[in-house]
Design a protein around this motif. Structure first.
Motif, PDB file in Angstrom:
ATOM      1  N   GLY A  98     -34.256  63.782 -50.677  1.00  0.00           N
ATOM      2  CA  GLY A  98     -33.013  64.113 -49.974  1.00  0.00           C
ATOM      3  C   GLY A  98     -32.639  63.065 -48.944  1.00  0.00           C
ATOM      4  O   GLY A  98     -31.610  63.175 -48.288  1.00  0.00           O
ATOM      5  N   GLY A  99     -33.501  62.059 -48.765  1.00  0.00           N
ATOM      6  CA  GLY A  99     -33.191  60.977 -47.850  1.00  0.00           C
ATOM      7  C   GLY A  99     -33.598  61.224 -46.411  1.00  0.00           C
ATOM      8  O   GLY A  99     -33.173  60.509 -45.515  1.00  0.00           O
ATOM      9  N   ASN A 100     -34.413  62.248 -46.183  1.00  0.00           N
ATOM     10  CA  ASN A 100     -34.903  62.513 -44.829  1.00  0.00           C
ATOM     11  C   ASN A 100     -36.299  63.126 -44.902  1.00  0.00           C
ATOM     12  O   ASN A 100     -36.900  63.175 -45.972  1.00  0.00           O
ATOM     13  CB  ASN A 100     -33.922  63.417 -44.056  1.00  0.00           C
ATOM     14  N   ASP A 101     -36.803  63.606 -43.775  1.00  0.00           N
ATOM     15  CA  ASP A 101     -38.143  64.211 -43.740  1.00  0.00           C
ATOM     16  C   ASP A 101     -38.113  65.642 -43.208  1.00  0.00           C
ATOM     17  O   ASP A 101     -39.083  66.134 -42.662  1.00  0.00           O
ATOM     18  CB  ASP A 101     -39.100  63.341 -42.906  1.00  0.00           C
ATOM     19  N   ILE A 102     -36.970  66.318 -43.365  1.00  0.00           N
ATOM     20  CA  ILE A 102     -36.806  67.687 -42.853  1.00  0.00           C
ATOM     21  C   ILE A 102     -37.288  68.697 -43.895  1.00  0.00           C
ATOM     22  O   ILE A 102     -36.972  68.603 -45.073  1.00  0.00           O
ATOM     23  CB  ILE A 102     -35.334  67.966 -42.495  1.00  0.00           C
ATOM     24  N   TRP A 103     -38.078  69.668 -43.404  1.00  0.00           N
ATOM     25  CA  TRP A 103     -38.583  70.771 -44.225  1.00  0.00           C
ATOM     26  C   TRP A 103     -38.233  72.078 -43.515  1.00  0.00           C
ATOM     27  O   TRP A 103     -38.235  72.144 -42.290  1.00  0.00           O
ATOM     28  CB  TRP A 103     -40.099  70.667 -44.394  1.00  0.00           C
ATOM     29  N   TYR A 104     -37.938  73.120 -44.307  1.00  0.00           N
ATOM     30  CA  TYR A 104     -37.574  74.429 -43.759  1.00  0.00           C
ATOM     31  C   TYR A 104     -38.675  75.450 -44.039  1.00  0.00           C
ATOM     32  O   TYR A 104     -39.235  75.503 -45.129  1.00  0.00           O
ATOM     33  CB  TYR A 104     -36.240  74.894 -44.358  1.00  0.00           C
ATOM     34  N   TRP A 105     -38.990  76.263 -43.027  1.00  0.00           N
ATOM     35  CA  TRP A 105     -40.038  77.278 -43.081  1.00  0.00           C
ATOM     36  C   TRP A 105     -39.412  78.608 -43.471  1.00  0.00           C
ATOM     37  O   TRP A 105     -38.426  79.044 -42.861  1.00  0.00           O
ATOM     38  CB  TRP A 105     -40.687  77.362 -41.706  1.00  0.00           C
ATOM     39  N   THR A 106     -39.952  79.265 -44.497  1.00  0.00           N
ATOM     40  CA  THR A 106     -39.388  80.530 -44.964  1.00  0.00           C
ATOM     41  C   THR A 106     -40.448  81.405 -45.615  1.00  0.00           C
ATOM     42  O   THR A 106     -41.541  80.947 -45.952  1.00  0.00           O
ATOM     43  CB  THR A 106     -38.240  80.273 -45.969  1.00  0.00           C
TER      44      THR A 106
END
Length: 123
Positions: A87-95
């Motif tokens: 996705g071009g970044n290093d962001i992850w979402y917690w769910t």
């Protein structure tokens, strides 16, 4: 044309039209829900996601897979930095994943327009 035949035609047409309206309404509701992506009053991000998106123990593809998101609309508790992804970044979402386990989902699998999602807290 007999009265019975005319009545049959009218009733059949009404049934077909009603089914078409129901299908169109359900499709519109699904599309609207999938298009929604934002933080609600409960401080969670509600957003469309890729069906089958994997949730990982850590923010890394090398960590254990805890489960998947089989649905295409989910909520996310918070975000954090992790391994870079496509996705071009290093962001992850917690769910909470569909199997009840908690996991980190890479932002590339969440239908956000910007990462991290504005208004969602970092964790």
């Amino acid at each position: 044309m007999s009265l019975v035949k005319a009545t049959t035609i009218v009733l059949t047409s009404a049934a077909v039209f009603g089914a078409a309206l129901t299908t169109a309404s359900a499709s519109s509701a699904t599309a609207a829900r999938a298009a929604e992506c934002g933080v609600r009053s409960d401080a969670r991000l509600y957003c469309g996601n890729r069906a089958g998106a994997r949730g990982y123990e850590h923010r890394s593809y090398g960590s254990m897979i805890r489960g998947t998101l089989n649905t295409t609309f989910s909520w996310f508790q918070c975000w954090g930095h992790g391994d870079p992804h496509s996705g071009g970044n290093d962001i992850w979402y917690w769910t909470k994943l569909d199997n009840g386990q908690w996991g980190n989902v890479p932002a590339v699998d969440v239908n956000t327009t910007v990462d991290p999602a504005p208004g969602l807290r970092e964790c």
